[in-house]
Every structure is written in C-alpha cells, then in structure tokens.
Scaffold this active site. Structure first.
Site, PDB file in Angstrom:
ATOM      1  N   GLN A  54      54.150  58.566  55.666  1.00 53.24           N
ATOM      2  CA  GLN A  54      54.860  59.739  56.180  1.00 53.24           C
ATOM      3  C   GLN A  54      54.543  60.060  57.636  1.00 53.24           C
ATOM      4  O   GLN A  54      55.309  60.739  58.303  1.00 53.24           O
ATOM      5  CB  GLN A  54      54.547  60.947  55.288  1.00 53.24           C
ATOM      6  CG  GLN A  54      55.052  60.758  53.864  1.00 53.24           C
ATOM      7  CD  GLN A  54      54.730  61.934  52.967  1.00 53.24           C
ATOM      8  OE1 GLN A  54      53.713  61.920  52.278  1.00 53.24           O
ATOM      9  NE2 GLN A  54      55.554  62.951  52.963  1.00 53.24           N
ATOM     10  N   HIS A 148      49.487  56.332  47.779  1.00 59.58           N
ATOM     11  CA  HIS A 148      50.338  57.511  47.941  1.00 59.58           C
ATOM     12  C   HIS A 148      51.804  57.051  47.997  1.00 59.58           C
ATOM     13  O   HIS A 148      52.415  57.009  49.063  1.00 59.58           O
ATOM     14  CB  HIS A 148      49.933  58.281  49.200  1.00 59.58           C
ATOM     15  CG  HIS A 148      50.431  59.692  49.252  1.00 59.58           C
ATOM     16  ND1 HIS A 148      49.600  60.788  49.368  1.00 59.58           N
ATOM     17  CD2 HIS A 148      51.681  60.215  49.190  1.00 59.58           C
ATOM     18  CE1 HIS A 148      50.309  61.903  49.383  1.00 59.58           C
ATOM     19  NE2 HIS A 148      51.581  61.580  49.288  1.00 59.58           N
ATOM     20  N   ASN A 192      48.097  59.418  43.911  1.00 57.63           N
ATOM     21  CA  ASN A 192      48.699  60.707  44.234  1.00 57.63           C
ATOM     22  C   ASN A 192      49.877  60.985  43.293  1.00 57.63           C
ATOM     23  O   ASN A 192      50.758  60.152  43.134  1.00 57.63           O
ATOM     24  CB  ASN A 192      49.205  60.682  45.684  1.00 57.63           C
ATOM     25  CG  ASN A 192      49.820  62.007  46.095  1.00 57.63           C
ATOM     26  OD1 ASN A 192      49.124  63.017  46.191  1.00 57.63           O
ATOM     27  ND2 ASN A 192      51.130  62.020  46.309  1.00 57.63           N
ATOM     28  N   GLU A 193      49.867  62.141  42.689  1.00 56.88           N
ATOM     29  CA  GLU A 193      50.987  62.665  41.889  1.00 56.88           C
ATOM     30  C   GLU A 193      51.649  61.637  40.967  1.00 56.88           C
ATOM     31  O   GLU A 193      52.843  61.332  41.108  1.00 56.88           O
ATOM     32  CB  GLU A 193      52.037  63.268  42.822  1.00 56.88           C
ATOM     33  CG  GLU A 193      51.522  64.449  43.604  1.00 56.88           C
ATOM     34  CD  GLU A 193      52.634  65.246  44.294  1.00 56.88           C
ATOM     35  OE1 GLU A 193      53.729  64.700  44.507  1.00 56.88           O
ATOM     36  OE2 GLU A 193      52.384  66.426  44.600  1.00 56.88           O
TER      37      GLU A 193
HETATM   38  C1  NOJ Z   1      53.474  66.096  47.620  1.00 57.60           C
HETATM   39  C2  NOJ Z   1      53.422  64.682  48.094  1.00 57.60           C
HETATM   40  O1  NOJ Z   1      52.163  64.156  47.825  1.00 57.60           O
HETATM   41  C3  NOJ Z   1      53.755  64.541  49.570  1.00 57.60           C
HETATM   42  O2  NOJ Z   1      53.894  63.190  49.844  1.00 57.60           O
HETATM   43  C4  NOJ Z   1      54.987  65.342  49.900  1.00 57.60           C
HETATM   44  O3  NOJ Z   1      55.386  65.183  51.219  1.00 57.60           O
HETATM   45  C5  NOJ Z   1      54.709  66.805  49.607  1.00 57.60           C
HETATM   46  N1  NOJ Z   1      54.476  66.920  48.196  1.00 57.60           N
HETATM   47  C6  NOJ Z   1      55.854  67.743  49.974  1.00 57.60           C
HETATM   48  O4  NOJ Z   1      56.931  67.463  49.163  1.00 57.60           O
END
Ligand code: NOJ
Length: 452
Positions: A54, A148, A192-193
């Site tokens: 990002q 990520h 991540n998530e």
């Molecule tokens: C969580 C994510 O980990 C990240 O990559 C994302 O940009 C943010 N949320 C905002 O949506």
C-alpha cells in the site's frame, strides 16, 4: 449492549471503602479529576500502521499487481509508485518520530524477499534491515507483519492458499525472517485479517484470486489456521534459539454487531452467530499460538437478517442516521470499548493493531481519533491489558479495490509529486502521543459530542 460513558465512568469510580478487601486488588484506579489528563500506562506504544504493497510502490512480482493490471480496481487504478516509501522511508519515519510515536507497524513484502520458490533475495533482506534500523534509530519499536494480503506471483500461480504446499512455504519464509531480522523486531504479526481476506478473495471475489465458493472458503480458512500455527512455532523456535524474546500474534479485524430491529429474534440470533464466526473462530482454532491479541477495529454493523440476500451472506448493513466515513463505514467509538472488553476473554495483552477512518478533508478524523483513544482509556481502566495503539495510517495510501479513493492518512500525500502534508489530525495525535494521554483541553477543542 453498548455502555454509556456515564456507566464507564461509574465503572472506574467505585468507592473503595464499599468493597471487601479481597476484591480490592481487582478494582480499577479511582477516576481522575475532570480537568486532569487521562494518562495511559507507562510504556504504552503509540504508533501508526502501514502495509508494504500500500505504501512502498513498484511491487510488481505479486498477485495484486496482475489483478490491478486486469482492471479490477475502482476506475482502473493501479498501485504504481504508491507513496514511494521503498525509497522515502527515512523521510516518512521522521514524520512518525515527529508525531511523538514510539512504535510503528509495517509489513515485509514476501514477493520481494522470495521472488522464486526457495530463492531468498539478499538485497531485499538487506533493504528491510535498513528499514528496521531506521525505525530503531528514531526510537520506534517495530511491529512487523509477515503477510499482509499480497502473495508472491509464483505462490499465487500454484493456487495460493489452496495449494497443498502453501503452509510449508509460509513456515519456511517465517523462519528465514526470524533468522535474518529477529534482532530488530519486537512484535511479530504472522497474518493480517484472515477473515477479511477470505471474504474479499473467496466470498465476494473483489480481491485476487477472485474465486468464489464455500468449499474454497473452508479450505483456505483451514490453510490459514495451519499457516499461522506453523509460523508461530517456527518463529519461536528460531528466535528462542537466538536468545530473542519472541512475541507473536495476528492482526484480527473485529466487527461489533447490533441488531437493526431491536426486537427481532432473527437479527439477534444472526449477530451472535456472526460474532462467533467472524470474530472468534480463528482464535479458537489457533488457541495456544498467540502471545498477544491484535485487533483491527473499523466496523460496527447494524444488521438486518435477510435470508434471501445470498450475495451479502444473508444480511444488510444499515447506517441511516449514523455518522459515516468517506467510505460509508459507520464511526462507532463505543464499539472500540466493546471489542477490547470482548477480546480480554483470551487473557492476553491486547494491541490495537489498526484503527482509523477515510476522511479526505480530515473533517471527521480528529474527533473520531480522540473518541476511539478515549474508549481505549476506558477499557484499560476497566481492566483490559491494552499495550498499544497503531493508527491506520501515517500516510494516504493504496486502499486495495478502492485504489487511492480512501484517504486514511494523518499525512496527506499528493501522488503527482509525492509531497507530504500533515493534516490537522496529525497534530491532534501528536498531542496524545507526547502526553501519553488525553488532555482535557483536547476534548473541549473538539467541541460538541466528545465527552468523558
Ligand atoms: C485493514 C487492512 O489491514 C488495511 O490493509 C486497510 O487499508 C485498512 N483496513 C483500511 O481499510
């Protein structure tokens, strides 16, 4: 049920004289005077969070790059040079240090480190050594995410997380990172998530590989569970051997739910199920493999159960009469408190590994930021062992399928010339970080709507 601020203050201002001795040790400290700064515990970590794809730019050897080229991002946007942080990390870390931060969360790009199966790129490893050293030099304690969302192209070509070799490859990469960078990293995030990834990549299909299907969801869920477990074990094995204290966890997106129709049994049953499945299932399947709980908090869903809505997993999210960000996400600080209380069930230290809002004109960010931090303060006073807060994000950056439309930065970036411009919220956060707490003035300055 969300607590009101008054209830929270009650919770922290119980009269010790009215409590039996054996209960005293469990009592939160007395409430401070109304004008006093609400101080956070010494050593609390204040940071911002980012992810490699990002912000770095030029990340061309991964699945997201192809996905962007194929036109899957809003209005055909591509990540391109992003914030060019691959080259500008010193400048960006200066901004973080100036913010009064003592921590920073970033991710290492697996596609750069291991551009081909089993071939580790020493140049790339050296690059991340320099990046981590640059953080430490500025007194910023690194929290590092190993994965990520972006996958090396060779890994994606073999089926990504559906591939039978996926877990062993991720474990090998984890161990290599521990061996090469273990001396520089304080906190490790393996994944991540995971649930957001499953939903976006295999549920709605808006992220690569964009293959929908319930069996795929289940297969990839089980792979991610095993990948985290294996990564946790390898990191510990290597770091323990080298004499470093490893602290390993994940960053879990946690959603707070509320029934849309107050008296609907269906809505209530659905949200209990959603809470269990979305918020807790991953922790349950990886029990014993977390040294801390990482929480990304963005979403409060007021849900209406709709059995006919297969496309959105049988529910609608309603935001009428609620404050929302530029992306239409409800801003609900009470949810931060509820999330932290709920996560305390695991008996582990908790870090808010992400939280923030998209607000291009910065209009809503200062208040949202202070309100969220205030809820963390209340959760700590109520006994939750919260150790740090990482605001998403330091800079505007590439917001996945929304491209550059979601502006999450405390610092605005002009992507034509890479100029950085701190927003007002940057200085609000600076005040909090430097004070290690929230000054009463800060609430007043934000005006109506933010109260203790
Ligand atoms: C969580 C994510 O980990 C990240 O990559 C994302 O940009 C943010 N949320 C905002 O949506």
């Amino acid at each position: 049920m969300p607590m009101t601020d008054e209830t929270k203050e009650d919770l922290i201002s119980v009269d010790p004289a009215s409590v039996a001795d054996d209960q005293l040790s469990e009592l939160p400290q007395a409430s401070p005077h109304i004008h006093e700064t609400r101080k956070f515990p010494d050593g609390f970590l204040w940071g911002t969070a980012t992810a490699a794809h990002q912000v770095e730019g030029g990340n061309v050897n991964c699945d997201w790059c192809r996905w962007e080229q194929a036109g899957h991002v809003l209005r055909g946007q591509v990540s391109g040079q992003a914030c060019d942080q691959f080259n500008r990390y010193e400048e960006d870390f200066d901004l973080a240090a100036e913010l009064g931060n003592n921590a920073h969360r970033l991710s290492i790009e697996w596609a750069r480190i291991e551009p081909e199966d089993g071939r580790f790129d020493q140049e790339a490893i050296l690059h991340y050594r320099r990046v981590l050293e640059a953080l430490r030099k500025r007194g910023l304690s690194p929290m590092v995410t190993l994965w990520h969302f972006t996958l090396p192209q060779w890994f994606a070509d073999r089926g990504g997380w559906e591939w039978s070799g996926a877990v062993s490859r991720f474990a090998r990469y984890s161990e290599k990172m521990a061996e090469e960078l273990g001396d520089l990293i304080d906190l490790w995030v393996t994944i991540n998530e995971p649930m957001i990834y499953l939903g976006q990549s295999y549920g709605t299909g808006v992220w690569p590989p964009g293959k929908k299907g319930i069996w795929r969801v289940l297969r990839v869920f089980s792979r991610l569970v095993r990948a985290h477990r294996a990564s946790y074990d390898r990191l510990h094995r290597q770091l323990d051997r080298d004499g470093y204290r490893a602290r390993v966890g994940i960053a879990k997106n946690v959603v707070t739910y509320e029934p849309y129709r107050r008296y609907s049994e269906l809505d209530s049953v659905f949200i209990r199920l959603a809470d269990r499945l979305f918020n807790h299932q991953f922790f349950i399947w990886t029990r014993g493999k977390h040294d801390f709980i990482g929480v990304n908090y963005y979403f409060h869903y007021r849900i209406r159960y709709r059995p006919t809505k297969i496309s959105s997993f049988f529910h609608e999210v309603h935001t009428e009469n609620r404050e929302v960000s530029d992306l239409g996400w409800e801003i609900n600080p009470d949810g931060m408190f509820d999330t932290l209380m709920s996560m305390s069930r695991y008996g582990l230290p908790v870090y808010v590994t992400e939280n923030g809002i998209a607000s291009a004109d910065d209009g809503k960010r200062p208040r949202a930021l202070v309100s969220m931090v205030k809820e963390i303060y209340h959760a700590i006073k109520a006994g939750v062992d919260v150790r740090g807060y990482y605001h998403w994000s330091l800079l505007d950056n590439f917001e996945w399928e929304k491209g550059y439309d979601g502006k999450f930065g405390l610092v605005a970036v002009d992507f034509r010339n890479q100029q950085r411009q701190p927003r007002r919220s940057y200085y609000v956060y600076q005040d909090i970080c430097r004070e290690n707490g929230i000054r009463h003035d800060l609430l007043r300055f934000l005006g109506h709507g933010v109260r203790w």
